[in-house]
Each structure stands twice: as structure tokens, then as C-alpha cells.
Design a protein around this motif. Structure first.
Motif, PDB file in Angstrom:
ATOM      1  N   ASP A  99      25.585 -44.988  32.332  1.00 56.28           N
ATOM      2  CA  ASP A  99      26.424 -44.582  31.769  1.00 56.28           C
ATOM      3  C   ASP A  99      27.753 -44.920  31.659  1.00 56.28           C
ATOM      4  O   ASP A  99      28.775 -44.470  30.990  1.00 56.28           O
ATOM      5  CB  ASP A  99      26.443 -42.791  31.599  1.00 56.28           C
ATOM      6  CG  ASP A  99      25.252 -42.252  31.503  1.00 56.28           C
ATOM      7  OD1 ASP A  99      24.708 -42.688  30.365  1.00 56.28           O
ATOM      8  OD2 ASP A  99      24.544 -41.231  32.291  1.00 56.28           O
ATOM      9  N   LEU A 100      28.075 -46.062  32.426  1.00 58.21           N
ATOM     10  CA  LEU A 100      29.607 -46.485  32.435  1.00 58.21           C
ATOM     11  C   LEU A 100      29.643 -47.620  31.612  1.00 58.21           C
ATOM     12  O   LEU A 100      30.584 -48.454  31.815  1.00 58.21           O
ATOM     13  CB  LEU A 100      29.640 -46.980  34.034  1.00 58.21           C
ATOM     14  CG  LEU A 100      29.760 -45.880  35.003  1.00 58.21           C
ATOM     15  CD1 LEU A 100      29.991 -46.447  36.344  1.00 58.21           C
ATOM     16  CD2 LEU A 100      30.849 -44.754  34.683  1.00 58.21           C
ATOM     17  N   CYS A 101      28.540 -47.859  30.603  1.00 59.56           N
ATOM     18  CA  CYS A 101      28.575 -49.221  29.570  1.00 59.56           C
ATOM     19  C   CYS A 101      30.010 -48.940  28.919  1.00 59.56           C
ATOM     20  O   CYS A 101      30.475 -50.057  28.484  1.00 59.56           O
ATOM     21  CB  CYS A 101      27.346 -49.233  28.976  1.00 59.56           C
ATOM     22  SG  CYS A 101      27.024 -47.714  27.887  1.00 59.56           S
ATOM     23  N   ASP A 102      30.326 -47.979  28.364  1.00 53.32           N
ATOM     24  CA  ASP A 102      31.576 -47.800  27.789  1.00 53.32           C
ATOM     25  C   ASP A 102      32.246 -46.249  28.024  1.00 53.32           C
ATOM     26  O   ASP A 102      31.659 -45.459  28.537  1.00 53.32           O
ATOM     27  CB  ASP A 102      31.531 -47.970  26.284  1.00 53.32           C
ATOM     28  CG  ASP A 102      30.670 -46.821  25.601  1.00 53.32           C
ATOM     29  OD1 ASP A 102      31.259 -45.647  25.288  1.00 53.32           O
ATOM     30  OD2 ASP A 102      29.658 -47.006  25.373  1.00 53.32           O
ATOM     31  N   PRO A 103      33.482 -46.187  28.024  1.00 52.29           N
ATOM     32  CA  PRO A 103      34.193 -45.082  28.403  1.00 52.29           C
ATOM     33  C   PRO A 103      33.678 -43.548  27.538  1.00 52.29           C
ATOM     34  O   PRO A 103      33.623 -42.620  28.280  1.00 52.29           O
ATOM     35  CB  PRO A 103      35.489 -45.158  27.841  1.00 52.29           C
ATOM     36  CG  PRO A 103      35.925 -46.774  28.020  1.00 52.29           C
ATOM     37  CD  PRO A 103      34.549 -47.093  27.496  1.00 52.29           C
ATOM     38  N   ALA A 115      37.872 -48.166  33.142  1.00 49.46           N
ATOM     39  CA  ALA A 115      37.974 -47.521  32.071  1.00 49.46           C
ATOM     40  C   ALA A 115      37.327 -46.282  31.677  1.00 49.46           C
ATOM     41  O   ALA A 115      37.715 -45.310  31.187  1.00 49.46           O
ATOM     42  CB  ALA A 115      37.345 -48.539  30.821  1.00 49.46           C
ATOM     43  N   ALA A 116      36.048 -46.282  32.610  1.00 55.83           N
ATOM     44  CA  ALA A 116      35.314 -45.079  32.611  1.00 55.83           C
ATOM     45  C   ALA A 116      36.192 -43.921  33.137  1.00 55.83           C
ATOM     46  O   ALA A 116      36.224 -42.862  32.708  1.00 55.83           O
ATOM     47  CB  ALA A 116      34.014 -45.272  33.158  1.00 55.83           C
ATOM     48  N   TYR A 117      36.626 -44.168  34.433  1.00 58.23           N
ATOM     49  CA  TYR A 117      37.387 -43.153  35.181  1.00 58.23           C
ATOM     50  C   TYR A 117      38.597 -42.806  34.331  1.00 58.23           C
ATOM     51  O   TYR A 117      38.855 -41.490  34.173  1.00 58.23           O
ATOM     52  CB  TYR A 117      37.929 -43.788  36.220  1.00 58.23           C
ATOM     53  CG  TYR A 117      38.608 -42.768  37.405  1.00 58.23           C
ATOM     54  CD1 TYR A 117      37.917 -42.231  38.373  1.00 58.23           C
ATOM     55  CD2 TYR A 117      39.943 -42.550  37.229  1.00 58.23           C
ATOM     56  CE1 TYR A 117      38.643 -41.199  39.029  1.00 58.23           C
ATOM     57  CE2 TYR A 117      40.611 -41.639  38.034  1.00 58.23           C
ATOM     58  CZ  TYR A 117      39.658 -41.046  39.031  1.00 58.23           C
ATOM     59  OH  TYR A 117      40.262 -40.017  39.869  1.00 58.23           O
ATOM     60  N   LEU A 118      39.493 -43.594  33.684  1.00 57.85           N
ATOM     61  CA  LEU A 118      40.500 -43.169  32.655  1.00 57.85           C
ATOM     62  C   LEU A 118      40.086 -42.145  31.671  1.00 57.85           C
ATOM     63  O   LEU A 118      40.566 -41.196  31.446  1.00 57.85           O
ATOM     64  CB  LEU A 118      41.388 -44.397  32.127  1.00 57.85           C
ATOM     65  CG  LEU A 118      41.779 -45.406  33.222  1.00 57.85           C
ATOM     66  CD1 LEU A 118      42.516 -46.400  32.411  1.00 57.85           C
ATOM     67  CD2 LEU A 118      42.981 -44.782  34.085  1.00 57.85           C
ATOM     68  N   ALA A 119      38.811 -42.569  31.271  1.00 52.28           N
ATOM     69  CA  ALA A 119      38.414 -41.761  30.167  1.00 52.28           C
ATOM     70  C   ALA A 119      38.096 -40.456  30.567  1.00 52.28           C
ATOM     71  O   ALA A 119      38.413 -39.166  30.076  1.00 52.28           O
ATOM     72  CB  ALA A 119      37.242 -42.048  29.357  1.00 52.28           C
ATOM     73  N   LEU A 120      37.626 -40.208  31.839  1.00 54.55           N
ATOM     74  CA  LEU A 120      37.160 -38.885  32.478  1.00 54.55           C
ATOM     75  C   LEU A 120      38.259 -38.138  32.893  1.00 54.55           C
ATOM     76  O   LEU A 120      38.319 -36.944  33.038  1.00 54.55           O
ATOM     77  CB  LEU A 120      36.354 -39.154  33.777  1.00 54.55           C
ATOM     78  CG  LEU A 120      34.775 -39.877  33.397  1.00 54.55           C
ATOM     79  CD1 LEU A 120      34.075 -40.404  34.730  1.00 54.55           C
ATOM     80  CD2 LEU A 120      34.011 -39.010  32.540  1.00 54.55           C
ATOM     81  N   GLU A 121      39.304 -38.893  33.106  1.00 57.76           N
ATOM     82  CA  GLU A 121      40.800 -38.089  33.324  1.00 57.76           C
ATOM     83  C   GLU A 121      40.994 -36.796  32.312  1.00 57.76           C
ATOM     84  O   GLU A 121      41.318 -35.981  32.598  1.00 57.76           O
ATOM     85  CB  GLU A 121      41.892 -38.966  33.546  1.00 57.76           C
ATOM     86  CG  GLU A 121      41.999 -39.779  34.819  1.00 57.76           C
ATOM     87  CD  GLU A 121      43.208 -40.768  34.928  1.00 57.76           C
ATOM     88  OE1 GLU A 121      43.898 -40.769  34.076  1.00 57.76           O
ATOM     89  OE2 GLU A 121      43.413 -41.068  36.106  1.00 57.76           O
TER      90      GLU A 121
END
Length: 95
Positions: free
Chosen positions: A7-11, A45-51
Motif C-alpha cells: 500500500d506504499l505505491c502512492d501516498p 511520501a507515504a509517511y508525509l501523507a499519513l501525517e
């Protein structure tokens, strides 16, 4: 709850994965949303989206799994929420 590497393919997919888990748990805000593995060119990018889940009150914090010091340093150059934990798999069958 954990966002798997698939599920980390895109944010947006990372956020969708976490939101599905949060909704299915039906507990309100979860304590922690984890990024399962530092996928090259994807994990930051995924982490930033999860913020955003923390900012919206859906998660109390974020965490990471299996990050090397270099992976962590890469993330912290741009992250605004520091990970609360970094877990590592330790299995004698892996070595």
C-alpha cells in the motif's frame, strides 16, 4: 495499525489503507499508524501523507518499521511529525 508495503505505491493508497483499518477497528483514534517498510522512493511520501491522519485526530501518532539510520535521516529531512517508534523484526530464521 500498519500500512503494508503493497500500500506504499502512492501516498493516497497508504492513507486509504490506514483509514480502512481505523474504520474496521471501530475504536475511534488509533494509538499508532506504522509504515511497515522503508520502500525506496516511496516511504517518505507515504509517511508525509499519513501525517494528516494525526492532524485530523484519526491517529495519535506515527511509527516506522525496519528503518535504517539512513532511512530515518531521509524521512526526518521533511517530516513534521517524528515517529514515536521504530520496530525491527528479529527472527533467528532470517539469519
Amino acid at each position: 495499525t500498519k500500512v503494508w508495503t503493497t500500500d506504499l505505491c502512492d501516498p493516497a493508497a497508504a492513507v486509504r489503507s490506514a483509514e480502512i483499518s481505523i474504520e474496521e477497528l471501530d475504536l475511534g483514534a488509533v494509538d499508532l499508524v506504522m509504515v511497515h517498510w522503508p520502500m525506496p522512493e516511496k516511504h517518505v511520501a507515504a509517511y508525509l501523507a499519513l501525517e494528516d491522519l494525526v492532524k485530523k485526530g484519526k491517529a495519535k501518532g506515527l511509527g516506522i518499521s525496519n528503518y535504517s539510520p539512513a532511512d530515518y535521516e531521509e524521512l526526518m529531512k521533511v517530516a513534521s511529525i517524528e515517529p514515536l517508534v521504530n520496530t525491527f523484526e528479529n527472527n533467528p530464521l532470517l539469519y
